[in-house]
Design a protein around this motif. Sequence first.
Motif, mmCIF file in Angstrom:
data_model
loop_
_atom_site.group_PDB
_atom_site.id
_atom_site.type_symbol
_atom_site.label_atom_id
_atom_site.label_comp_id
_atom_site.label_asym_id
_atom_site.label_seq_id
_atom_site.Cartn_x
_atom_site.Cartn_y
_atom_site.Cartn_z
ATOM 1 N N SER A 10 0.822 -1.219 0.000
ATOM 2 C CA SER A 10 0.000 0.000 0.000
ATOM 3 C C SER A 10 0.849 1.258 0.000
ATOM 4 O O SER A 10 0.365 2.338 -0.323
ATOM 5 C CB SER A 10 -0.934 0.000 1.211
ATOM 6 N N GLN A 11 2.124 1.145 0.387
ATOM 7 C CA GLN A 11 3.012 2.309 0.400
ATOM 8 C C GLN A 11 3.646 2.572 -0.965
ATOM 9 O O GLN A 11 4.415 3.519 -1.112
ATOM 10 C CB GLN A 11 4.107 2.123 1.448
ATOM 11 N N LEU A 12 3.335 1.750 -1.923
ATOM 12 C CA LEU A 12 3.876 1.925 -3.273
ATOM 13 C C LEU A 12 2.773 2.405 -4.214
ATOM 14 O O LEU A 12 1.640 1.926 -4.148
ATOM 15 C CB LEU A 12 4.444 0.611 -3.803
ATOM 16 N N ASN A 13 3.126 3.342 -5.081
ATOM 17 C CA ASN A 13 2.156 3.725 -6.099
ATOM 18 C C ASN A 13 2.155 2.657 -7.200
ATOM 19 O O ASN A 13 2.969 1.715 -7.181
ATOM 20 C CB ASN A 13 2.447 5.119 -6.657
ATOM 21 N N LEU A 14 1.258 2.786 -8.158
ATOM 22 C CA LEU A 14 1.092 1.755 -9.174
ATOM 23 C C LEU A 14 2.376 1.504 -9.961
ATOM 24 O O LEU A 14 2.769 0.357 -10.185
ATOM 25 C CB LEU A 14 -0.034 2.136 -10.130
ATOM 26 N N GLU A 15 3.029 2.586 -10.370
ATOM 27 C CA GLU A 15 4.238 2.425 -11.183
ATOM 28 C C GLU A 15 5.332 1.733 -10.391
ATOM 29 O O GLU A 15 6.074 0.893 -10.933
ATOM 30 C CB GLU A 15 4.712 3.781 -11.714
ATOM 31 N N GLU A 16 5.455 2.076 -9.109
ATOM 32 C CA GLU A 16 6.460 1.423 -8.267
ATOM 33 C C GLU A 16 6.143 -0.056 -8.090
ATOM 34 O O GLU A 16 7.044 -0.910 -8.105
ATOM 35 C CB GLU A 16 6.526 2.121 -6.906
ATOM 36 N N LEU A 17 4.864 -0.366 -7.952
ATOM 37 C CA LEU A 17 4.462 -1.755 -7.742
ATOM 38 C C LEU A 17 4.711 -2.591 -9.001
ATOM 39 O O LEU A 17 5.226 -3.719 -8.928
ATOM 40 C CB LEU A 17 2.986 -1.794 -7.353
ATOM 41 N N LEU A 18 4.363 -2.047 -10.160
ATOM 42 C CA LEU A 18 4.640 -2.763 -11.402
ATOM 43 C C LEU A 18 6.137 -2.914 -11.621
ATOM 44 O O LEU A 18 6.607 -3.955 -12.121
ATOM 45 C CB LEU A 18 4.009 -2.023 -12.595
ATOM 46 N N TYR A 19 6.874 -1.876 -11.233
ATOM 47 C CA TYR A 19 8.340 -1.945 -11.365
ATOM 48 C C TYR A 19 8.917 -3.006 -10.441
ATOM 49 O O TYR A 19 9.890 -3.695 -10.788
ATOM 50 C CB TYR A 19 8.950 -0.578 -11.043
ATOM 51 N N ALA A 20 8.316 -3.186 -9.271
ATOM 52 C CA ALA A 20 8.807 -4.167 -8.300
ATOM 53 C C ALA A 20 8.844 -5.566 -8.909
ATOM 54 O O ALA A 20 9.738 -6.366 -8.608
ATOM 55 C CB ALA A 20 7.925 -4.165 -7.053
ATOM 56 N N ALA A 21 7.879 -5.862 -9.776
ATOM 57 C CA ALA A 21 7.831 -7.193 -10.389
ATOM 58 C C ALA A 21 9.015 -7.443 -11.319
ATOM 59 O O ALA A 21 9.374 -8.592 -11.578
ATOM 60 C CB ALA A 21 6.526 -7.363 -11.159
ATOM 61 N N THR A 22 9.631 -6.367 -11.808
ATOM 62 C CA THR A 22 10.786 -6.533 -12.693
ATOM 63 C C THR A 22 12.063 -6.794 -11.918
ATOM 64 O O THR A 22 13.101 -7.101 -12.523
ATOM 65 C CB THR A 22 10.991 -5.280 -13.571
ATOM 66 N N LEU A 23 12.007 -6.685 -10.596
ATOM 67 C CA LEU A 23 13.205 -6.858 -9.761
ATOM 68 C C LEU A 23 13.429 -8.307 -9.351
ATOM 69 O O LEU A 23 14.381 -8.598 -8.624
ATOM 70 C CB LEU A 23 13.106 -5.973 -8.517
ATOM 71 N N THR A 24 12.556 -9.205 -9.808
ATOM 72 C CA THR A 24 12.712 -10.622 -9.477
ATOM 73 C C THR A 24 12.487 -11.474 -10.715
ATOM 74 O O THR A 24 11.712 -11.104 -11.601
ATOM 75 C CB THR A 24 11.737 -11.054 -8.363
ATOM 76 N N ASN A 25 13.160 -12.619 -10.759
ATOM 77 C CA ASN A 25 12.956 -13.580 -11.840
ATOM 78 C C ASN A 25 12.082 -14.744 -11.396
ATOM 79 O O ASN A 25 11.838 -15.668 -12.172
ATOM 80 C CB ASN A 25 14.305 -14.106 -12.339
ATOM 81 N N ASP A 26 11.629 -14.685 -10.158
ATOM 82 C CA ASP A 26 10.792 -15.735 -9.598
ATOM 83 C C ASP A 26 9.339 -15.510 -10.042
ATOM 84 O O ASP A 26 8.708 -14.519 -9.668
ATOM 85 C CB ASP A 26 10.898 -15.716 -8.075
ATOM 86 N N ALA A 27 8.810 -16.437 -10.858
ATOM 87 C CA ALA A 27 7.461 -16.270 -11.406
ATOM 88 C C ALA A 27 6.412 -16.167 -10.306
ATOM 89 O O ALA A 27 5.450 -15.398 -10.425
ATOM 90 C CB ALA A 27 7.132 -17.433 -12.337
ATOM 91 N N ALA A 28 6.592 -16.931 -9.215
ATOM 92 C CA ALA A 28 5.620 -16.893 -8.113
ATOM 93 C C ALA A 28 5.610 -15.528 -7.447
ATOM 94 O O ALA A 28 4.541 -15.000 -7.090
ATOM 95 C CB ALA A 28 5.942 -17.985 -7.095
ATOM 96 N N LYS A 29 6.785 -14.943 -7.262
ATOM 97 C CA LYS A 29 6.866 -13.606 -6.658
ATOM 98 C C LYS A 29 6.275 -12.548 -7.582
ATOM 99 O O LYS A 29 5.594 -11.623 -7.132
ATOM 100 C CB LYS A 29 8.316 -13.279 -6.306
#
Length: 563
Positions: free
Chosen positions: A351-370
């Motif tokens: 909840s402390q992340l805006n949408l762009e930050e949250l979508l960007y967070a997914a690019t920081l991992t190669n784990d499909a489950a994460k």
Amino acid sequence: MKKLYLPLLMTLVVVLSSCSKKMGELSSDYFTVTPQVLEAVGGKVPATINGKFPEKYFNKKAVVEVTPVLRWEGGEAKGQSATFQGEKVEGNDQAISYKMGGSYTMKTSFDYVPEMAKSELYLEFKATIGKKVVTIPAVKVADGVISTSEMVAQTLSSANPANGDDAFQRIIKEKHDAQIMFLIQQANVRASELKTAKAFGEEVKNVNDAVNKKITDIEISAYASPDGGLDLNTALAEKRQDNTAQVISRDLKKKKIEANVDTKYQAEDWEGFQELVSKSNIQDKELILRVLSMYSDPEQREQEIKNISSVYKTLADEILPQLRRSRLTLNYEIIGKSDEEIAKLADTDASQLNLEELLYAATLTNDAAKKEAIYNKAAQNYPNDYRAFNNLGKLAYQAGQYDKAESYFKKALSIKANAPEANMNLGLIALSKGDKEAAANYLGKASGSKELNEAMGNLYIEQGQYDKAVSSFGDTKTNSAALAQILAKDYNKAKTTLSSIEKPDAYTDYLTAVLGARTNNSSMVISSLKSAVAKDQSLAKKAASDLEFSKYFTNADFMEIIK
């Protein structure tokens, strides 16, 4: 190409007084079939059959209907028939001379089904002489079907679905502007303008004190209006620059702020004058703008404008005072959260992340489950944005869960009907189902998607346009790209593509085996096919009937792999 002359027709010589002459069995020596081994192209199996009627074979009263039939275990498909007639038959079919014989060409096509992979092409005959039906045994004329092009349904699993990218920027450049105004031919900063300078200084302090902001520099640009002599205006603009800089520097020192201050001045602000005039409702403004475009000399410009006496007073009252100024610009950067902060918050408190930050967070991992967990949070927190749903669909697609992927892609389109990524991805889903029409429709709405060319390459394979497919794939390294190159007979490029695929799978190995067969590299065939079957046992059965490997059907190593 082997020349096969197959008598489409046995001797139909019948004496005029009798129609009972016995017909013999046909041979396959009077036909040529192109291609010799039939091949699926764009979901069809085309064939061209060239036949020859020998001299004195075709009875003058005979009618013969010839039908191509593709047969396989448990089924068959009939092609377009052709009918031929003797010289004494009244009708519109192709007439064949009894004495000279004749040749003909038949073109036919069958809708491909997987069972055709192990099939044979026959010609069936229906002959009549008058009212008498003559039975002629069917004749085999070709083998079929090479179905490599149909592998696009499997190679699509390595396609790259379109991603709904984030717009995250760690550093965002911002600026804050203010203006200090001067009276005509004056350069002193009046008390009323000091308030502007003070407010500007407060903004500088706020930025300086913010933990996520950093001052780049402060610009001071001083101007004089383009009336009066050039020397006077030059001195005036320079003085305004210096006086403004003193006020700002004094305030920065008082607030203990270190910032680079860049200063400049412009003697006559013709550019600003033109901008203000063009935005105004002044009478004859088009005439004024024409003067500016016609003359470049400042003094001549000023004189010509003064000659337009009807508007000069309005210019002096409304436009010129706005040009006697110093422009203050605070340039600074807003510095976003670090990767570590974003990754941690995505996991602990999204909840402390805006949408762009949250979508960007997914690019920081190669784990499909994460990735999936992050996109689910984005979809929950920001349900009116299509990208999280699209990206959840992408993950499902890459996991081979096409129904699940399709559901997510359609959800994305329900939010934004023209979303290029979701349209492109639904095009891939349609291709996986063999629905070329739906695929073309979706891909036609996917303009702007980065991966569109690759998706179009897959569509072109389905349509049998192999050269266009190769061009569309470009340097993409996927199974589908290699398949297109093999079908277009660009074998060197296919070899490079297959060896460069980041995550090779069973179909990568299978295609490499096909490439080996087409380039007469037996070691490549055996080693690659062995690897393919080890990863996917079902490929052994496919290889056993795949005519790409027909030369290896008696090879001991090959037979050991497919047993």
